[in-house]
Scaffold this active site. Structure first.
Site, mmCIF file in Angstrom:
data_model
loop_
_atom_site.group_PDB
_atom_site.id
_atom_site.type_symbol
_atom_site.label_atom_id
_atom_site.label_comp_id
_atom_site.label_asym_id
_atom_site.label_seq_id
_atom_site.Cartn_x
_atom_site.Cartn_y
_atom_site.Cartn_z
ATOM 1 N N ARG A 137 60.168 26.581 81.684
ATOM 2 C CA ARG A 137 60.514 27.260 80.422
ATOM 3 C C ARG A 137 59.568 28.361 79.996
ATOM 4 O O ARG A 137 59.899 29.137 79.097
ATOM 5 C CB ARG A 137 60.628 26.220 79.295
ATOM 6 N N ARG A 176 69.012 28.610 82.686
ATOM 7 C CA ARG A 176 69.293 27.286 82.133
ATOM 8 C C ARG A 176 70.390 27.376 81.071
ATOM 9 O O ARG A 176 71.271 26.516 81.004
ATOM 10 C CB ARG A 176 68.019 26.713 81.523
ATOM 11 N N ARG A 214 55.261 22.717 88.059
ATOM 12 C CA ARG A 214 56.286 23.217 87.123
ATOM 13 C C ARG A 214 56.331 24.748 87.086
ATOM 14 O O ARG A 214 56.596 25.336 86.028
ATOM 15 C CB ARG A 214 56.067 22.680 85.706
ATOM 16 N N TYR A 217 59.996 4.907 83.350
ATOM 17 C CA TYR A 217 61.131 5.494 82.615
ATOM 18 C C TYR A 217 62.346 4.570 82.631
ATOM 19 O O TYR A 217 63.088 4.471 81.647
ATOM 20 C CB TYR A 217 61.511 6.848 83.221
ATOM 21 N N ASP A 254 64.288 17.090 89.581
ATOM 22 C CA ASP A 254 63.478 16.255 88.700
ATOM 23 C C ASP A 254 63.223 14.924 89.378
ATOM 24 O O ASP A 254 63.965 14.526 90.276
ATOM 25 C CB ASP A 254 64.182 16.033 87.354
HETATM 26 O O1 CP3 Z 1 57.348 21.926 89.565
HETATM 27 C C1 CP3 Z 1 58.459 22.503 89.592
HETATM 28 O O2 CP3 Z 1 58.613 23.700 89.273
HETATM 29 C C2 CP3 Z 1 59.642 21.738 90.152
HETATM 30 C C3 CP3 Z 1 60.482 21.068 89.228
HETATM 31 C C4 CP3 Z 1 60.063 19.793 88.510
HETATM 32 C C5 CP3 Z 1 60.639 19.436 87.275
HETATM 33 N N1 CP3 Z 1 60.219 18.190 86.927
HETATM 34 C C6 CP3 Z 1 61.561 20.276 86.495
HETATM 35 C C7 CP3 Z 1 61.745 19.993 85.060
HETATM 36 C C8 CP3 Z 1 59.221 18.740 88.889
HETATM 37 C C9 CP3 Z 1 58.328 18.616 90.103
HETATM 38 C C10 CP3 Z 1 59.343 17.717 87.889
HETATM 39 C C11 CP3 Z 1 58.644 16.419 87.957
HETATM 40 C C12 CP3 Z 1 58.688 15.502 86.811
HETATM 41 N N2 CP3 Z 1 59.719 15.257 85.949
HETATM 42 C C13 CP3 Z 1 57.636 14.616 86.472
HETATM 43 C C14 CP3 Z 1 56.359 14.460 87.234
HETATM 44 C C15 CP3 Z 1 55.403 15.573 87.013
HETATM 45 C C16 CP3 Z 1 54.821 15.619 85.651
HETATM 46 O O3 CP3 Z 1 55.038 16.635 84.954
HETATM 47 O O4 CP3 Z 1 54.119 14.673 85.290
HETATM 48 C C17 CP3 Z 1 58.046 13.877 85.342
HETATM 49 C C18 CP3 Z 1 57.238 12.821 84.609
HETATM 50 C C19 CP3 Z 1 59.373 14.285 85.031
HETATM 51 C C20 CP3 Z 1 60.253 13.724 83.984
HETATM 52 C C21 CP3 Z 1 60.677 14.764 83.032
HETATM 53 N N3 CP3 Z 1 61.543 15.801 83.333
HETATM 54 C C22 CP3 Z 1 60.312 14.893 81.685
HETATM 55 C C23 CP3 Z 1 59.352 13.972 80.956
HETATM 56 C C24 CP3 Z 1 60.972 16.015 81.197
HETATM 57 C C25 CP3 Z 1 61.007 16.505 79.781
HETATM 58 C C26 CP3 Z 1 59.681 16.990 79.342
HETATM 59 C C27 CP3 Z 1 59.679 18.486 79.255
HETATM 60 O O5 CP3 Z 1 58.799 19.113 79.869
HETATM 61 O O6 CP3 Z 1 60.563 18.973 78.555
HETATM 62 C C28 CP3 Z 1 61.691 16.598 82.256
HETATM 63 C C29 CP3 Z 1 62.543 17.808 82.214
HETATM 64 C C30 CP3 Z 1 62.188 18.914 83.147
HETATM 65 N N4 CP3 Z 1 62.021 18.774 84.487
HETATM 66 C C31 CP3 Z 1 62.038 20.285 82.819
HETATM 67 C C32 CP3 Z 1 61.770 20.969 84.014
HETATM 68 C C33 CP3 Z 1 61.593 22.452 84.206
HETATM 69 C C34 CP3 Z 1 62.207 20.884 81.438
HETATM 70 C C35 CP3 Z 1 63.612 20.686 81.027
HETATM 71 C C36 CP3 Z 1 64.283 21.890 80.445
HETATM 72 O O7 CP3 Z 1 64.466 22.924 81.116
HETATM 73 O O8 CP3 Z 1 64.704 21.768 79.292
#
Ligand code: CP3
Length: 356
Positions: A32, A41, A28, A155, A78
């Protein structure tokens, strides 16, 4: 001819070849905790609008690389793009995580699902990969990724995030044939998705099995590992992906490292609940390891961060085959300056450790 890589430390470490200094990237890393991410964003309007715009997805992919000397870029996207392309209707409610308008609950729901078409329904992802590769211009390798079949199923069945994914687990016990059909469709989708990312230019492939560790040992093998192995087998037979290193990451599943190492993947992601020395013994030199600093350490002061970084590097030791990372994703409240401390200490201390 594609530009040769200027920094190939990640690829070398994944092949367990010697490197001058341990490669590092952060799960990640585009997110944020960076004010410039929050600004982009806001411009896009929503997380999905950002992910679906290849130029903006490229911009946020590159943002952490401008600040820190990272050894890899990871595609900004994602894991839930696959179920969205299957028609489940993904949205991210502000501050509440993912939600599906049409979750998968019954045999009939599962029977309706097919492998999405990668160059139409998921074209925005492949376009982002192509734009990012062009803009990286060979500076560092690009990691493509997917969720694991089990984590995607969690999910899709639950319809949203959950503490225990009890609805998804219940499907495994009450309707095993339905669960297996869903996981098989997902394994074929994951393989097709990663193959298409490889064809578009991804140089490493990673599978995030965030919820594998919630399963008991027998259920983990039956519902999580088996379908990651199916996807790895398909990728090993795929002309685009055959040569690419694959990283498997099952969070909370270090009891299964030895079995995971037998899938034919190049490396395993490791969370922070095991010492890398023990993880190395478990995989017996078969794969590289990626990890495993507790992400909460980034909330500590810089001298503590440096000390904990050194502890992880010492635990792995001088052997080839270590990629430094956190044990899970970075959290939004982290001070970006602390990430710089981490990245610089990985490079500085691992050089000393190797005497190079
Ligand atoms: O790593 C990176 O920089 C690449 C981008 C990336 C994102 N999500 C961007 C994202 C990657 C590799 C993921 C993987 C992901 N997404 C996983 C597996 C890895 C992990 O963290 O366990 C999972 C379970 C998800 C599902 C997901 N996406 C959730 C549960 C959420 C919301 C939770 C949160 O952190 O807010 C997301 C949203 C998400 N995906 C964000 C980002 C940067 C935050 C959303 C935002 O900008 O508001």
């Amino acid at each position: 001819m594609p530009t040769p890589l200027k920094n190939d430390r990640l690829l070398r470490a994944l092949r367990r070849e010697p490197v001058d200094t341990t490669p590092v990237w952060v799960m990640r890393q585009a997110g944020r905790y960076l004010p410039e991410y929050r600004a982009t964003r806001a411009k896009a309007g929503s997380f999905m609008a950002l992910a679906q715009n290849p130029e903006l997805a490229c911009e946020v992919t590159l943002q952490p690389l401008r600040r820190f000397e990272l050894d890899a870029a990871i595609l900004f996207s994602d894991i839930l793009t696959i179920p969205d392309a299957m028609g489940l209707g993904l949205s991210f409610a502000q501050g509440e995580g993912p939600q599906f308008a049409r979750p998968v609950r019954s045999r009939a729901d599962v029977a309706r699902l097919g492998v999405p078409d990668m160059e139409t329904e998921l074209r925005y992802v492949m376009d982002a990969v192509r734009v990012i590769r062009r803009e990286l211009d060979g500076s560092v390798p690009l990691i493509g990724f997917s969720g694991s079949p089990w984590t995607l199923a969690c999910y899709m069945v639950e319809g949203e995030g959950s503490r225990d994914f009890a609805t998804a687990k219940a499907m495994c016990w009450n309707e095993p044939a339905t669960a297996h059909q869903l996981l098989d469709t997902l394994a074929r989708s994951v393989a097709a998705y990663l193959s298409a990312q490889a064809a578009a230019g991804a140089q490493v492939l990673m599978v995030f099995d965030t919820w594998g560790g919630m399963l008991g040992p027998a259920a983990y093998r039956e519902f999580s590992l088996r379908y990651m192995a199916q996807a790895v087998d398909a990728l090993k037979a795929d002309p685009h992906a055959r040569e690419l290193p694959i990283i498997l990451f099952s969070k909370g599943a270090h009891a299964h490292l030895a079995a995971m190492a037998d899938t034919g993947c190049a490396a395993l992601g490791v969370d922070w609940t095991i010492d890398l020395a023990d993880a190395r013994r478990a995989v017996d030199g078969k794969v590289a390891l990626q990890g495993n600093l507790d992400p909460a350490v980034l909330r500590a002061q810089p001298d503590i961060i440096r000390r904990e970084v050194r502890r992880v590097l010492d635990s792995y030791g001088k052997h080839p085959g270590h990629v430094f990372n956190l044990g899970h994703g970075i959290t939004p409240e982290v001070d970006p300056e602390h990430v710089k401390v981490l990245v610089d200490e990985v490079h500085a201390y691992s050089r000393i450790l190797r005497g190079s």
